[in-house]
Write a protein that holds these residues in place. Structure first.
Motif, mmCIF file in Angstrom:
data_model
loop_
_atom_site.group_PDB
_atom_site.id
_atom_site.type_symbol
_atom_site.label_atom_id
_atom_site.label_comp_id
_atom_site.label_asym_id
_atom_site.label_seq_id
_atom_site.Cartn_x
_atom_site.Cartn_y
_atom_site.Cartn_z
ATOM 1 N N THR A 96 0.839 -1.192 0.000
ATOM 2 C CA THR A 96 0.000 0.000 0.000
ATOM 3 C C THR A 96 0.878 1.247 0.000
ATOM 4 O O THR A 96 1.681 1.451 0.909
ATOM 5 C CB THR A 96 -0.910 0.018 1.242
ATOM 6 O OG1 THR A 96 -1.660 -1.195 1.276
ATOM 7 C CG2 THR A 96 -1.852 1.194 1.201
ATOM 8 N N CYS A 97 0.720 2.084 -1.023
ATOM 9 C CA CYS A 97 1.505 3.310 -1.148
ATOM 10 C C CYS A 97 1.258 4.209 0.063
ATOM 11 O O CYS A 97 0.109 4.377 0.492
ATOM 12 C CB CYS A 97 1.154 4.047 -2.433
ATOM 13 S SG CYS A 97 2.081 5.579 -2.676
ATOM 14 N N CYS A 102 -2.886 3.656 -2.676
ATOM 15 C CA CYS A 102 -3.045 2.784 -3.843
ATOM 16 C C CYS A 102 -2.105 1.582 -3.696
ATOM 17 O O CYS A 102 -1.135 1.632 -2.952
ATOM 18 C CB CYS A 102 -2.701 3.542 -5.125
ATOM 19 S SG CYS A 102 -3.727 5.000 -5.394
ATOM 20 N N VAL A 104 0.843 -0.633 -4.913
ATOM 21 C CA VAL A 104 2.005 -0.496 -5.788
ATOM 22 C C VAL A 104 2.214 -1.778 -6.588
ATOM 23 O O VAL A 104 1.778 -2.857 -6.199
ATOM 24 C CB VAL A 104 3.283 -0.159 -4.988
ATOM 25 C CG1 VAL A 104 3.135 1.180 -4.280
ATOM 26 C CG2 VAL A 104 3.622 -1.245 -3.994
ATOM 27 N N CYS A 115 3.736 3.261 -7.863
ATOM 28 C CA CYS A 115 2.334 3.514 -7.539
ATOM 29 C C CYS A 115 1.618 3.950 -8.819
ATOM 30 O O CYS A 115 2.041 4.923 -9.454
ATOM 31 C CB CYS A 115 2.218 4.592 -6.480
ATOM 32 S SG CYS A 115 0.493 4.992 -6.096
#
Length: 153
Positions: A96-97, A102, A104, A115
């Motif tokens: 998870t960025c 978002c 990755v 991302c």
């Protein structure tokens, strides 16, 4: 007791200040400091030896990792890649960025996570290579055992 307006307002002010003291002290206590469960340093990933034994879960097989270049957990929260500096080891990060949340994707040509939302780039160990993200991806202890890729998360 004879109270004039000035004395009454002084007592109210003193009471107001006294009521702020407990909340000020709570805000400075150690109970509100971040926990160690979300490391954000850019130092080397933690070693497998530092992870509690028995808490590893299977993410996939070594054969699948070598075929696809990366493994992603079924819940899409953990990504595992080969360590670019030592192909006998694996690196696991939270996918998870840290910018907007978002997921990755691993780009094997550049050996980095990218991302898709804002083009933030992360090294294989989760370190930020290019913003807008300013925090690294969370790292997890990972190991290869009996042909399986295991991660402690």
């Amino acid at each position: 007791m004879n109270l004039n307006r000035r004395k009454l307002l002084s007592w109210f002010g003193l009471g107001w200040l006294a009521s702020l003291l407990p909340s000020s002290l709570i805000g400075c206590s150690e109970a509100n400091t971040p926990t160690a469960s979300a490391p954000t340093s850019t130092s080397a990933p933690e070693s497998v030896a530092a992870a509690p034994s028995g808490n590893f879960k299977e993410i996939g097989t070594v054969a699948q990792l070598d075929k696809d270049g990366a493994l992603v957990s079924s819940d899409k929260k953990i990504a595992v890649v080969r360590n670019p500096n030592d192909a006998t080891k694996v690196l696991a990060v939270n996918a998870t960025c840290t910018h907007k949340g978002c997921t990755v994707a691993w780009k094997s040509a550049n050996k980095e996570f990218v991302c898709p939302c804002h083009d933030a780039k992360f090294a294989a160990d989760g370190a930020v290579r290019q913003g807008p993200a300013d925090k690294p991806l969370q790292r997890y202890a990972a190991k290869i055992e009996n042909g399986q890729v295991l991660v402690s998360a």
